[in-house]
Design a protein around this motif. Structure first.
Motif, PDB file in Angstrom:
ATOM      1  N   ILE A   7     -75.977  51.407 -34.491  1.00 32.55           N
ATOM      2  CA  ILE A   7     -74.591  51.754 -34.798  1.00 32.55           C
ATOM      3  C   ILE A   7     -74.168  53.060 -34.120  1.00 32.55           C
ATOM      4  O   ILE A   7     -73.138  53.140 -33.441  1.00 32.55           O
ATOM      5  CB  ILE A   7     -74.385  51.867 -36.323  1.00 32.55           C
ATOM      6  N   MET A   8     -74.976  54.111 -34.308  1.00 35.12           N
ATOM      7  CA  MET A   8     -74.609  55.411 -33.752  1.00 35.12           C
ATOM      8  C   MET A   8     -74.530  55.393 -32.224  1.00 35.12           C
ATOM      9  O   MET A   8     -73.555  55.892 -31.642  1.00 35.12           O
ATOM     10  CB  MET A   8     -75.593  56.486 -34.220  1.00 35.12           C
ATOM     11  N   PRO A   9     -75.506  54.837 -31.484  1.00 32.50           N
ATOM     12  CA  PRO A   9     -75.370  54.778 -30.026  1.00 32.50           C
ATOM     13  C   PRO A   9     -74.121  54.021 -29.572  1.00 32.50           C
ATOM     14  O   PRO A   9     -73.455  54.420 -28.608  1.00 32.50           O
ATOM     15  CB  PRO A   9     -76.655  54.066 -29.575  1.00 32.50           C
ATOM     16  N   VAL A  10     -73.803  52.928 -30.252  1.00 39.00           N
ATOM     17  CA  VAL A  10     -72.596  52.170 -29.878  1.00 39.00           C
ATOM     18  C   VAL A  10     -71.347  53.013 -30.088  1.00 39.00           C
ATOM     19  O   VAL A  10     -70.450  53.057 -29.228  1.00 39.00           O
ATOM     20  CB  VAL A  10     -72.518  50.864 -30.695  1.00 39.00           C
ATOM     21  N   LEU A  11     -71.269  53.704 -31.208  1.00 38.23           N
ATOM     22  CA  LEU A  11     -70.105  54.548 -31.487  1.00 38.23           C
ATOM     23  C   LEU A  11     -69.992  55.693 -30.477  1.00 38.23           C
ATOM     24  O   LEU A  11     -68.902  56.015 -30.001  1.00 38.23           O
ATOM     25  CB  LEU A  11     -70.188  55.099 -32.908  1.00 38.23           C
ATOM     26  N   VAL A  12     -71.130  56.306 -30.154  1.00 31.14           N
ATOM     27  CA  VAL A  12     -71.114  57.409 -29.191  1.00 31.14           C
ATOM     28  C   VAL A  12     -70.697  56.915 -27.805  1.00 31.14           C
ATOM     29  O   VAL A  12     -69.888  57.538 -27.115  1.00 31.14           O
ATOM     30  CB  VAL A  12     -72.498  58.088 -29.127  1.00 31.14           C
ATOM     31  N   LEU A  44     -73.466  65.214 -27.114  1.00 32.50           N
ATOM     32  CA  LEU A  44     -73.691  63.939 -27.799  1.00 32.50           C
ATOM     33  C   LEU A  44     -75.047  63.329 -27.446  1.00 32.50           C
ATOM     34  O   LEU A  44     -75.722  62.758 -28.309  1.00 32.50           O
ATOM     35  CB  LEU A  44     -72.564  62.970 -27.454  1.00 32.50           C
ATOM     36  N   LEU A  45     -75.457  63.440 -26.192  1.00 30.37           N
ATOM     37  CA  LEU A  45     -76.759  62.890 -25.808  1.00 30.37           C
ATOM     38  C   LEU A  45     -77.902  63.676 -26.460  1.00 30.37           C
ATOM     39  O   LEU A  45     -78.924  63.088 -26.840  1.00 30.37           O
ATOM     40  CB  LEU A  45     -76.908  62.891 -24.286  1.00 30.37           C
ATOM     41  N   TRP A  46     -77.733  64.975 -26.595  1.00 29.41           N
ATOM     42  CA  TRP A  46     -78.762  65.761 -27.282  1.00 29.41           C
ATOM     43  C   TRP A  46     -78.856  65.342 -28.754  1.00 29.41           C
ATOM     44  O   TRP A  46     -79.954  65.223 -29.307  1.00 29.41           O
ATOM     45  CB  TRP A  46     -78.429  67.244 -27.178  1.00 29.41           C
ATOM     46  N   THR A  51     -81.623  62.450 -33.228  1.00 29.95           N
ATOM     47  CA  THR A  51     -81.423  61.633 -34.433  1.00 29.95           C
ATOM     48  C   THR A  51     -81.463  60.131 -34.188  1.00 29.95           C
ATOM     49  O   THR A  51     -81.596  59.357 -35.147  1.00 29.95           O
ATOM     50  CB  THR A  51     -80.061  61.977 -35.069  1.00 29.95           C
ATOM     51  N   GLY A  52     -81.323  59.705 -32.929  1.00 32.44           N
ATOM     52  CA  GLY A  52     -81.212  58.285 -32.665  1.00 32.44           C
ATOM     53  C   GLY A  52     -82.514  57.644 -32.251  1.00 32.44           C
ATOM     54  O   GLY A  52     -83.549  58.308 -32.133  1.00 32.44           O
ATOM     55  N   PRO A  53     -82.487  56.338 -32.004  1.00 32.92           N
ATOM     56  CA  PRO A  53     -83.686  55.626 -31.533  1.00 32.92           C
ATOM     57  C   PRO A  53     -84.040  56.049 -30.113  1.00 32.92           C
ATOM     58  O   PRO A  53     -83.225  56.622 -29.389  1.00 32.92           O
ATOM     59  CB  PRO A  53     -83.252  54.152 -31.588  1.00 32.92           C
ATOM     60  N   SER A  54     -85.224  55.746 -29.678  1.00 35.18           N
ATOM     61  CA  SER A  54     -85.718  56.211 -28.385  1.00 35.18           C
ATOM     62  C   SER A  54     -84.931  55.647 -27.209  1.00 35.18           C
ATOM     63  O   SER A  54     -84.845  56.264 -26.155  1.00 35.18           O
ATOM     64  CB  SER A  54     -87.201  55.842 -28.242  1.00 35.18           C
ATOM     65  N   TRP A  55     -84.379  54.450 -27.375  1.00 33.93           N
ATOM     66  CA  TRP A  55     -83.652  53.825 -26.276  1.00 33.93           C
ATOM     67  C   TRP A  55     -82.210  54.314 -26.169  1.00 33.93           C
ATOM     68  O   TRP A  55     -81.498  53.982 -25.197  1.00 33.93           O
ATOM     69  CB  TRP A  55     -83.636  52.311 -26.455  1.00 33.93           C
ATOM     70  N   ALA A  56     -81.734  55.104 -27.139  1.00 28.83           N
ATOM     71  CA  ALA A  56     -80.315  55.440 -27.214  1.00 28.83           C
ATOM     72  C   ALA A  56     -79.847  56.296 -26.041  1.00 28.83           C
ATOM     73  O   ALA A  56     -78.794  56.043 -25.445  1.00 28.83           O
ATOM     74  CB  ALA A  56     -80.007  56.151 -28.539  1.00 28.83           C
ATOM     75  N   VAL A  57     -80.616  57.318 -25.683  1.00 26.89           N
ATOM     76  CA  VAL A  57     -80.163  58.255 -24.652  1.00 26.89           C
ATOM     77  C   VAL A  57     -79.983  57.579 -23.291  1.00 26.89           C
ATOM     78  O   VAL A  57     -78.923  57.699 -22.670  1.00 26.89           O
ATOM     79  CB  VAL A  57     -81.118  59.462 -24.556  1.00 26.89           C
ATOM     80  N   PRO A  58     -80.976  56.867 -22.752  1.00 30.65           N
ATOM     81  CA  PRO A  58     -80.755  56.235 -21.439  1.00 30.65           C
ATOM     82  C   PRO A  58     -79.653  55.185 -21.454  1.00 30.65           C
ATOM     83  O   PRO A  58     -78.892  55.065 -20.485  1.00 30.65           O
ATOM     84  CB  PRO A  58     -82.122  55.615 -21.105  1.00 30.65           C
ATOM     85  N   VAL A  59     -79.535  54.426 -22.549  1.00 34.88           N
ATOM     86  CA  VAL A  59     -78.502  53.397 -22.600  1.00 34.88           C
ATOM     87  C   VAL A  59     -77.116  54.032 -22.652  1.00 34.88           C
ATOM     88  O   VAL A  59     -76.203  53.648 -21.899  1.00 34.88           O
ATOM     89  CB  VAL A  59     -78.725  52.471 -23.819  1.00 34.88           C
ATOM     90  N   VAL A  60     -76.921  55.005 -23.527  1.00 34.63           N
ATOM     91  CA  VAL A  60     -75.613  55.654 -23.642  1.00 34.63           C
ATOM     92  C   VAL A  60     -75.289  56.439 -22.372  1.00 34.63           C
ATOM     93  O   VAL A  60     -74.138  56.469 -21.923  1.00 34.63           O
ATOM     94  CB  VAL A  60     -75.575  56.565 -24.883  1.00 34.63           C
ATOM     95  N   ALA A  61     -76.289  57.071 -21.761  1.00 36.20           N
ATOM     96  CA  ALA A  61     -76.058  57.784 -20.502  1.00 36.20           C
ATOM     97  C   ALA A  61     -75.588  56.821 -19.415  1.00 36.20           C
ATOM     98  O   ALA A  61     -74.701  57.139 -18.620  1.00 36.20           O
ATOM     99  CB  ALA A  61     -77.331  58.504 -20.062  1.00 36.20           C
ATOM    100  N   GLY A  62     -76.190  55.604 -19.388  1.00 36.16           N
ATOM    101  CA  GLY A  62     -75.750  54.604 -18.422  1.00 36.16           C
ATOM    102  C   GLY A  62     -74.329  54.147 -18.670  1.00 36.16           C
ATOM    103  O   GLY A  62     -73.524  54.009 -17.734  1.00 36.16           O
ATOM    104  N   VAL A  63     -73.986  53.933 -19.941  1.00 44.21           N
ATOM    105  CA  VAL A  63     -72.614  53.553 -20.288  1.00 44.21           C
ATOM    106  C   VAL A  63     -71.644  54.657 -19.890  1.00 44.21           C
ATOM    107  O   VAL A  63     -70.563  54.401 -19.340  1.00 44.21           O
ATOM    108  CB  VAL A  63     -72.506  53.248 -21.790  1.00 44.21           C
TER     109      VAL A  63
END
Length: 219
Positions: A7-12, A44-46, A51-63
């Motif tokens: 939820i949080m990665p999608v919102l970010v 936001l990435l920090w 706080t997020g799952p391990s996959w959140a940073v690279p996926v959100v950075a790509g988005v």
């Protein structure tokens, strides 16, 4: 019930994509927009890293990267839509239209590094997104046309002509801004620095006995 970790990665990611659109439409300069989005991404990435799952940073950075590229293309298309190529008679007609319009008025004229004469006319200093008209290089000397505007609007002996030539001799193609608050007020002018606008190469311009030596001195 615990919320899913996606939820949080999608919102970010959605917030960052929306932020690019907001910043692009806000009218701020490129430097301010880039700094704002860099800081927002970093914060936001920090937060996701902590706080997020391990996959959140690279996926959100790509988005975020895809949203940044899309925003840049949209900005380029919007800028191109405001540009109209004109010939010398059309350029003079546009200048006369500006001169005869009700105030407040601001007209900007400058020579781009590729030798095109760029005219921007808008209602006031708060609207720098006004339409641009580009007169491509041709048989005319664009620097002579800039100086013609100084003489026509400000008078034949205005010191801006000398100031303009001084900058040309140092390799800087300054942006001439001419304005007045109303038709009852006199025109005033000033030169604005264009950091990225160097004088064009002499090969891009016709021979001019006045400005040719200045351009050669700038090399």
């Amino acid at each position: 019930m615990t919320a899913p970790d996606w939820i949080m990665p999608v919102l970010v990611g959605a917030f960052l994509a929306f932020s690019y659109r907001v910043v692009r439409r806000s009218g701020v300069g490129f430097g301010t927009a880039a700094l704002s989005m860099t800081l927002l991404n970093a914060g936001l990435l920090w937060t996701l890293r902590v706080t997020g799952p391990s996959w959140a940073v690279p996926v959100v950075a790509g988005v975020s990267l895809l949203a940044a590229v899309a925003s840049a293309f949209a900005a380029v298309r919007a800028a191109a839509a405001r540009i109209e190529r004109v010939d010398a008679p059309r350029f003079r007609d546009l200048v006369q239209a500006v001169a005869g319009a009700p105030g407040p008025q601001v007209m900007g004229v400058c020579v781009s590094p590729r030798g095109a004469l760029v005219l921007t006319a808008f209602g006031d200093d708060a609207r720098p997104e006004g339409r641009q008209f580009h007169l491509p290089p041709g048989a005319h000397c664009p620097f002579c046309l800039v100086e013609d505007q100084v003489r026509d609007f400000l008078g034949p002996e205005d010191p801006l002509v000398h100031e303009y030539r001084t900058h040309l001799a140092h390799g800087s193609s300054r942006h001439l801004l001419i304005r007045r608050a109303s038709p009852a007020d006199p025109w005033t002018g000033r030169l604005r620095d264009r950091v990225r606008y160097r004088v064009p190469a002499p090969s891009l311009l016709p021979s001019c006995p006045v400005h040719g030596p200045l351009l050669n001195a700038a090399r």
